[in-house]
Design an enzyme around this catalytic site. Structure first.
Site, PDB file in Angstrom:
ATOM      1  N   LEU A 219     -32.103  45.287 -19.536  1.00  0.00           N
ATOM      2  CA  LEU A 219     -33.518  45.214 -19.149  1.00  0.00           C
ATOM      3  C   LEU A 219     -34.222  44.010 -19.762  1.00  0.00           C
ATOM      4  O   LEU A 219     -35.428  44.040 -20.001  1.00  0.00           O
ATOM      5  CB  LEU A 219     -34.226  46.507 -19.560  1.00  0.00           C
ATOM      6  CG  LEU A 219     -33.603  47.808 -19.052  1.00  0.00           C
ATOM      7  CD1 LEU A 219     -34.275  49.007 -19.689  1.00  0.00           C
ATOM      8  CD2 LEU A 219     -33.694  47.875 -17.526  1.00  0.00           C
ATOM      9  N   ASP A 246     -34.259  29.756 -23.650  1.00  0.00           N
ATOM     10  CA  ASP A 246     -33.377  29.587 -22.496  1.00  0.00           C
ATOM     11  C   ASP A 246     -32.563  30.864 -22.342  1.00  0.00           C
ATOM     12  O   ASP A 246     -31.884  31.283 -23.277  1.00  0.00           O
ATOM     13  CB  ASP A 246     -32.468  28.379 -22.717  1.00  0.00           C
ATOM     14  CG  ASP A 246     -31.512  28.109 -21.564  1.00  0.00           C
ATOM     15  OD1 ASP A 246     -31.611  28.783 -20.523  1.00  0.00           O
ATOM     16  OD2 ASP A 246     -30.659  27.220 -21.710  1.00  0.00           O
ATOM     17  N   GLY A 251     -26.822  37.247 -20.761  1.00  0.00           N
ATOM     18  CA  GLY A 251     -26.128  38.452 -20.314  1.00  0.00           C
ATOM     19  C   GLY A 251     -24.664  38.448 -20.709  1.00  0.00           C
ATOM     20  O   GLY A 251     -24.088  39.505 -21.024  1.00  0.00           O
ATOM     21  N   ASP A 252     -24.053  37.269 -20.724  1.00  0.00           N
ATOM     22  CA  ASP A 252     -22.649  37.170 -21.136  1.00  0.00           C
ATOM     23  C   ASP A 252     -22.511  37.377 -22.641  1.00  0.00           C
ATOM     24  O   ASP A 252     -21.528  37.968 -23.105  1.00  0.00           O
ATOM     25  CB  ASP A 252     -22.082  35.815 -20.740  1.00  0.00           C
ATOM     26  CG  ASP A 252     -22.090  35.597 -19.237  1.00  0.00           C
ATOM     27  OD1 ASP A 252     -21.908  36.583 -18.494  1.00  0.00           O
ATOM     28  OD2 ASP A 252     -22.296  34.453 -18.802  1.00  0.00           O
ATOM     29  N   ALA A 282     -29.312  34.974 -28.574  1.00  0.00           N
ATOM     30  CA  ALA A 282     -28.857  33.914 -27.679  1.00  0.00           C
ATOM     31  C   ALA A 282     -30.000  33.240 -26.931  1.00  0.00           C
ATOM     32  O   ALA A 282     -29.919  32.049 -26.613  1.00  0.00           O
ATOM     33  CB  ALA A 282     -27.839  34.474 -26.685  1.00  0.00           C
TER      34      ALA A 282
END
Length: 300
Positions: A219, A246, A251-252, A282
Site C-alpha cells: 500500500l 524516488d 517494490g522489488d 529504498a
C-alpha cells in the site's frame, strides 16, 4: 545452498528526472541520463543479497555493456552469478524510466535477452531450486518460463514468492496456487482479483478464493495488508514514514526483503513488517539497486 534464488529479469535502467511529465506530443527538459542496473529479478536478488541472504540469480543478459553493468552490480551486492546466462550477440533488457517531482515514476521496458530465458534454463537449474529455501518470481520473462519455475519448485518442495508484475489480464491458475505469498500492489490486486473497485481486504480475499496460498497487498506509504488462508482476518502492517526521493524499484526491495525473512523462518506478518522498513528506506535514495539498504544501515 541458497536462502533466496531469484528467477527473472535483469535490465539496465536508463533514468531521467523531470519537473513535470510531458503530455502527448510534448517535449520537456530533464536531468542528465543516469544508467544503473535494474530489472525486477535482478533488483530482488540485489535487495536480498545486500541484506545478507545467500542469494543467487537465474537470468539472461547480453554480452554488451549493459550486461556487464548488470553483472557488476550483482557482484557488488553479493549475489551468486553462476546461473546468470550471458548470450553472445544479444542485447540486455533495458528500462526507460521518467521520474516526476513527487518521486513517482513511469517505466517502459524493452525485454532484450530476458525474452529468451527458457523453461530448459530453469530445468537445468533444478538442483539450485531444490537447494533454496525460497524461489522468488516475477513476470518480466516469458510466462512458460515462470510456469516451469513453479513446476520445479513444486517438485522440490521449495517455497514460491510470486510478484505478478507486469500484471496480466488474468493470472494462470498454476501460478496462483503456487504463490505463498502472492505479492501485489493495489493496481495489481484490483486487476487480478477481478473486483475493480473495492478495498485491499476484499481484493486479498478474492485472490485467496482464486487459489493463492497467501496474499500480501502493498500500500505504498500506508504499509501492507497480509492475508493467509488459515487466518480469519487480515493483518494490517503500518507504513514507515520516509522522505520520498524516488520510488523506482521500491517494490522489488520489499519483495527481496520479504523473501529473505521467509527463508530464515519468519512468519509472513513478521516478514512483511521487515519488508515495509526496507521498502521505506529504498524510496529515500535515487535509483533501484543503488537505493537498497544493508542490514547494518537498518540498524539490525
Amino acid at each position: 545452498m541458497y536462502e533466496v534464488l531469484v528467477i527473472g529479469s535483469a535490465n539496465a535502467d536508463l533514468m531521467v528526472r523531470v519537473g513535470r511529465r510531458p503530455g502527448p506530443g510534448e517535449t520537456v527538459p530533464g536531468t542528465d541520463l543516469m544508467e544503473s542496473a535494474g530489472g525486477k529479478g535482478a533488483n530482488q536478488a540485489a535487495a536480498a543479497a545486500r541484506l545478507g541472504a545467500r542469494t543467487a540469480l537465474l537470468a539472461r543478459v547480453g554480452d554488451d555493456a549493459f550486461g556487464r553493468l548488470v553483472l557488476d552490480a550483482q557482484r557488488a551486492a553479493g549475489s551468486e552469478l553462476r546461473h546468470v546466462l550471458v548470450e553472445k550477440g544479444a542485447r540486455t533488457g533495458t528500462a526507460m524510466i521518467v521520474v516526476g517531482p513527487d518521486g513517482d515514476n513511469t517505466i517502459v521496458v524493452s525485454p532484450g535477452a530476458n525474452a529468451r530465458l527458457t523453461p530448459d534454463d530453469v530445468r537445468a537449474a533444478r538442483e539450485a531450486v531444490a537447494a533454496s529455501a525460497v524461489v522468488s518470481l516475477q513476470l518480466e520473462v516469458p510466462p512458460e518460463t515462470v510456469r516451469a519455475a513453479v513446476d520445479v519448485a513444486a517438485e522440490t518442495g521449495t517455497r514460491v514468492v510470486l510478484n505478478p508484475s507486469p500484471a496480466p489480464d488474468a493470472l494462470d491458475a498454476r501460478l496462483l496456487s503456487a504463490a505463498d505469498p502472492l505479492v501485489v500492489n493495489e493496481h495489481e490486486a484490483r486487476q487480478l482479483s477481478g473486483l475493480g473497485d473495492g478495498s485491499p481486504d476484499r481484493w486479498a480475499r478474492a485472490l485467496l478464493e482464486r487459489g493463492a496460498r497467501s496474499v500480501v497487498v502493498t500500500l505504498g506509504g500506508e504499509g501492507a495488508l497480509v492475508l493467509e488462508a488459515q487466518a480469519a482476518e487480515p493483518v494490517a502492517v503500518p507504513g514507515v514514514e520516509a522522505e520520498v526521493v524516488d520510488t523506482t524499484g521500491a517494490g522489488d526491495a520489499f519483495t527481496g526483503a520479504l523473501a529473505t525473512r521467509l527463508a530464515r523462518g519468519a512468519s509472513l506478518p513478521d516478514a512483511v513488517r521487515f519488508a515495509v522498513r526496507v521498502g521505506a528506506a529504498a524510496v529515500t535514495r535515487e535509483g533501484a539497486q543503488t537505493s537498497y539498504p544493508t542490514a547494518d544501515e537498518l540498524a539490525l
